[in-house]
Design an enzyme around this catalytic site. Structure first.
Site, PDB file in Angstrom:
ATOM      1  CG  ASP A 126      12.566   2.116   4.571  1.00  0.00           C
ATOM      2  OD1 ASP A 126      12.869   1.950   5.917  1.00  0.00           O
ATOM      3  OD2 ASP A 126      11.782   2.937   4.165  1.00  0.00           O
TER       4      ASP A 126
ATOM      5  N   PRO B 177       0.895  -1.001  -0.079  1.00  0.00           N
ATOM      6  CG  PRO B 177      -0.143  -1.114   2.018  1.00  0.00           C
ATOM      7  CD  PRO B 177       0.585  -2.104   1.005  1.00  0.00           C
ATOM      8  NE  ARG B 178       1.631   5.330  -4.708  1.00  0.00           N
ATOM      9  CZ  ARG B 178       1.749   5.989  -5.779  1.00  0.00           C
ATOM     10  NH1 ARG B 178       0.944   5.898  -6.859  1.00  0.00           N
ATOM     11  NH2 ARG B 178       2.713   7.229  -5.900  1.00  0.00           N
ATOM     12  CD  GLN B 179       0.295   9.090  -0.860  1.00  0.00           C
ATOM     13  OE1 GLN B 179      -0.284   9.587  -0.125  1.00  0.00           O
ATOM     14  NE2 GLN B 179       0.259   9.364  -1.961  1.00  0.00           N
TER      15      GLN B 179
ATOM     16  CB  SER C  19       9.491   4.045  -3.019  1.00  0.00           C
ATOM     17  OG  SER C  19       8.370   4.839  -3.318  1.00  0.00           O
ATOM     18  CB  SER C  20      13.467   1.122  -0.677  1.00  0.00           C
ATOM     19  OG  SER C  20      12.344   0.704  -0.041  1.00  0.00           O
TER      20      SER C  20
ATOM     21  N   GLY D  69       4.222   3.911   4.657  1.00  0.00           N
ATOM     22  CA  GLY D  69       5.376   3.854   5.571  1.00  0.00           C
ATOM     23  C   GLY D  69       6.017   2.417   5.414  1.00  0.00           C
ATOM     24  CG  LEU D  70       3.827  -0.561   5.245  1.00  0.00           C
ATOM     25  CD1 LEU D  70       2.638  -1.665   4.769  1.00  0.00           C
ATOM     26  CD2 LEU D  70       4.415  -1.039   6.624  1.00  0.00           C
TER      27      LEU D  70
END
Length: 652
Positions: free
Chosen positions: A441, A386-388, A394-395, A390-391
Site C-alpha cells: 500500500d 471507505p473504512r475496513q 489509513s496509509s 482493504g483500500l
C-alpha cells in the site's frame, strides 16, 4: 557547551557601494554599520536573530562575540541594549581587511584568551537565513550522539554557484563527511551540499586549531581550508547535519546582492507563512500478488482517483491536530447513536494517524541528521475512502500528512527518497500504532500509478527495500470495484498464515512463491495488453489465496461478492485485506447488469478511474497548483467529466 559568534568582518565593499551609488540617500544611514548589525528579515538586525537563537541558558554556559577594533564600539552599544554581557565581547585588534586574522584565528583567540575548555558551537553572525527559528537542542543532541565534530550544511538551490562555497560530500548512512572541497573547480564534484560557518567542535579537538594556524599562511585561515585539511587527510572524524533552509553569507557583498537576498528570503517567508499546504494520496487496488507483499513476494497495484485522503497544513502559533467531525466523533445524539457508529466505524479515526506521523517524522529527522526549524502548524484531514474494506485508507492519510510535513519543513526527495518514504509510512502504522500491514500500500501510494513491486528477501536485506517499477498505464482495460456497506463480517484475513510462514510450512512457502510467479506473468500480460490472460491470472490469484486462507477466514461477505462477479463472467480477486473485490470484465455490456446485482446484494459498486500521475490530460490539479493546493480540477478533464464519459460508454 560554549557558543561563539564571529562578527569580525569589515564589510568594506557594501559601505563603498552605498557611498558611491546611493544617490537617494535611502541607505546612507547604513554607512559605517557592521554587516552583522544590518537589517535582516522582518527588520530585525541580523545579529538580533542569532542572539535570540543561542540565548538559551540551559544549552550554553556562556556566549562570546568576536569582533574587530574598527567596529568594537558598535557591538558594545548593541550588547548593552540586548542583554549581552559586554565583558564577553572579544576584540581581535583588526582595523582593515588587510590585517584581519581570519575565522579560525578569531575562534582560537577566544579559546586562548578566555581559557575555554568546553565543547564549542561556533556561528558566523553575518549570515542571512530563510527560516528564523532553529531547534538548537536538536543540533546539540545529534552532535552528542556522534563520535566527532559536526558541520551544518544545506542543499544549494538549483543553479547555485558551488565554486564560491564550501561543498561537502556526506555518507547517507553514517552521516560522516567524506570530503570537504573549499570553492572547488566546476565539475570537481556533483554535490550541492553547502557548508556554512555553523559548527560544533569537541574540546579535545581545540588544539587542532592552533596546529592549523602554525602550518598555514594568514590568507588561508578560513574554516573552509581548516576542514578541507583535517577531513580530506583523515585527521578528524567529522559528521554532517542538514538544515533544510537557505543561507546567504553577507560578508564582502555589494549593496545589490544584500538587497537581493534580503528581499528574496523575506518574500519567501511571507509566502510560506500564510499559504495552506494540501496534498492528496489515493486509495489503491492490488491487481496481482497480494497478500504476498508481507511474505517476500511480488505484487502489482494501482492508485485510483475514485477515493482519496487529503491532509491540509497551515502555520499556527501552537501545534494543533484537528479531529475529523465524522471520523473522530466525540459527541453523539444518544447512547444508541454511539453504539451504531462505534460498531460500524470502530473506535479509532484518523487523528491518531496524524499524531503518529508527526512523532515519527521528528524522530526520523533527529536520527538522520536533519535539523528542523522551530515552527508550529495545524493539521486536518478529510477522506472518502471507505473504512475496513482493504483500500489502504489509513496509509493514505499518513502518506498525505508526510507530504505536507516535507513541504512545510523544506525536505526533498534527497532527504526522504521514495523507497525510504514507503518504509517510513509502514513504520508509522506498525511500530507506532501496531497495525498489521504490508509494504504494498505504502509503495504504490508514494510512487502512484501502476507499480510492480518485488519484495524478495535478498533485496529487502541488502538495500532495505524492494525493487519498485512504475508501469505504463495507457490503454488499460476497464476494472471495477465493489465493497460491502457493512464490512463487519469481512473476516480476519491474515489469521495465522504469518506464523505458518515463519515456521517454514511448505504449503505456505509454495503459495507465496506462486504469487510471485503469477505477478511476473501479469506484468508481461499488462505490457502485451493481453487482457484475457490477465483476467485468468486474477482468478488464479484469488483461488490461490483461498487455498491457504480458509473460507471461514475469508468471510462470507467476501465469498459472496466473488461468487456474484463470477455469475457475470468477470475475473475477480480481493484488492486488499478484505471487504471489497476488484474485477476485470471483458464484456462491458454486462457491467450495468452486474452493478445492479451488487447493489441489490447490499454492496457499493463503481467503475474504477485509475490515477495516472504522468498523464498530461488527466493530471490532478493538486500537482499543478503551488504546494499541492486542494482545488478540484474542472473542465473537460476533471474526474466528473471522466466518470460521466465512462458511464456513457458502459450504457452504450
Amino acid at each position: 557547551m560554549i557558543c561563539i559568534l564571529l562578527v569580525a568582518g569589515h564589510g568594506t565593499l557594501l559601505e563603498a557601494e552605498i557611498k558611491q551609488n546611493d544617490g537617494t540617500d535611502l541607505y546612507r544611514h547604513l554607512i559605517g554599520v557592521p554587516v552583522t548589525l544590518l537589517p535582516g528579515i522582518g527588520g530585525k538586525k541580523i545579529l538580533d536573530f542569532w542572539w535570540k537563537t543561542v540565548n538559551v541558558r540551559q544549552l550554553f554556559t556562556e556566549a562570546y562575540l568576536v569582533t574587530n577594533a574598527d567596529k568594537y564600539k558598535h557591538f558594545e552599544r548593541w550588547a548593552t541594549a540586548n542583554d549581552f554581557p559586554v565583558e564577553n565581547i572579544i576584540n581581535n585588534g583588526s582595523t582593515t581587511v588587510e590585517d584581519c586574522l581570519g575565522d579560525v584565528a578569531d575562534l582560537e583567540l577566544a579559546i586562548r584568551c578566555r581559557k575555554l575548555q568546553d565543547d564549542i558551537m561556533v556561528i558566523a553572525g553575518n549570515m542571512l537565513c530563510e527560516d528564523q527559528n532553529f531547534d538548537l537542542a536538536q543540533v546539540i543532541r545529534f552532535f552528542r550522539s556522534k563520535p566527532g565534530e559536526l558541520i551544518i550544511y544545506y542543499e544549494m538551490e538549483e543553479g547555485g554557484n558551488s565554486t564560491s562555497r564550501g561543498i561537502v560530500e556526506v555518507c547517507p548512512d553514517s552521516h560522516r563527511i567524506t570530503s570537504f572541497l573549499e570553492k572547488p573547480w566546476e565539475g570537481l564534484t556533483s554535490s550541492c551540499l553547502t557548508s556554512v560557518v555553523f559548527y560544533c567542535i569537541r574540546k579535545e579537538t581545540l588544539p587542532f586549531l592552533s596546529d592549523h594556524l602554525r602550518q598555514t599562511e594568514t590568507t588561508d585561515r578560513s574554516f573552509g581550508r581548516f576542514w578541507e585539511r583535517v577531513i580530506n587527510q583523515n585527521q578528524l572524524d567529522v559528521f554532517g547535519m542538514k538544515l533544510p533552509t537557505g543561507f546567504q553569507l553577507i560578508g564582502q557583498v555589494g549593496l545589490s546582492d544584500y538587497m537581493k537576498w534580503l528581499t528574496r528570503f523575506s518574500t519567501k517567508q511571507q509566502d510560506n507563512s500564510s499559504r495552506p499546504i494540501t496534498f492528496r494520496s489515493f486509495a489503491r487496488v492490488g491487481l496481482m500478488g497480494n497478500p504476498s507483499d508481507g511474505f517476500n513476494g511480488k505484487t502489482i497495484a494501482m492508485t485510483i482517483k475514485n477515493f482519496w485522503a487529503e491532509v491540509t497544513l497551515v502555520k499556527s502559533q501552537t501545534l494543533v491536530l484537528l479531529p475529523h467531525p465524522l471520523n473522530d466523533p466525540t459527541e453523539f445524539g444518544s447512547l444508541q447513536d454511539l453504539f451504531s457508529i462505534s460498531r460500524k466505524e470502530g473506535y479509532l479515526g484518523g487523528l491518531r494517524l496524524l499524531q503518529a506521523t508527526c512523532k515519527k517524522f521528528y524522530q526520523f529527522c533527529c536520527k538522520h541528521g536533519i535539523a528542523l526549524t522551530k515552527k508550529n502548524f495545524t493539521l486536518k484531514y478529510d477522506t472518502n475512502i471507505p473504512r475496513q474494506v482493504g483500500l489502504a485508507g489509513s496509509s493514505a492519510i499518513v502518506s498525505a500528512a508526510l507530504k505536507c510535513l516535507m513541504t512545510f519543513f523544506h525536505l526533498t526527495d534527497n532527504d526522504l527518497p521514495k523507497p525510504v518514504r514507503a518504509n517510513f509510512i509502514l513504520s508509522v502504522e506498525t511500530d507506532e500504532l501496531f497495525i498489521t500491514a504490508g509494504l504494498q500500500d505504502r509503495v504504490v501510494q508514494v510512487y502512484e500509478g501502476l507499480v510492480y513491486m518485488d519484495f524478495s528477501k535478498k533485496l529487502m536485506e541488502e538495500q532495505g527495500y524492494g525493487n519498485y517499477i512504475s508501469m505504463d498505464m495507457c490503454g488499460l482495460p476497464q476494472f471495477w470495484l465493489a465493497y460491502m456497506s457493512d464490512p463487519s463480517d469481512s473476516g480476519r484475513i491474515h489469521n495465522n498464515v504469518r506464523q505458518r510462514w515463519l515456521s517454514g510450512e511448505p504449503l505456505v512457502i509454495e503459495v507465496m512463491e506462486t504469487f510471485a510467479q503469477l505477478t511476473d506473468q501479469a506484468r508481461v500480460a499488462l505490457k502485451d495488453r493481453d487482457w484475457n490472460h490477465l483476467a485468468q491470472l486474477m482468478d488464479q490469484n484469488f483461488e490461490l489465496r483461498r487455498s491457504v486462507y480458509s473460507d471461514e477466514c475469508l468471510g462470507p461477505g467476501n465469498l459472496m461478492m466473488v461468487a456474484l462477479a463470477k455469475q457475470f463472467g468477470s475475473a475477480v480477486k480481493l484488492p486488499g485485506s478484505g471487504g471489497s473485490v476488484v474485477g476485470l470484465c471483458l464484456n462491458p455490456g454486462k457491467l450495468v447488469e452486474m452493478r445492479q446485482a451488487f447493489q441489490e446484494a447490499g454492496c457499493v459498486f463503481c467503475v474504477i478511474t485509475p490515477y495516472n500521475p504522468s498523464a498530461s490530460t488527466v493530471i490532478s490539479q493538486l500537482e499543478l497548483l503551488p504546494h499541492g493546493s486542494s482545488q478540484a480540477p474542472q473542465g473537460q478533464h476533471g474526474p466528473l467529466a471522466e466518470y460521466q464519459k465512462m458511464e456513457m460508454q458502459i450504457h452504450k
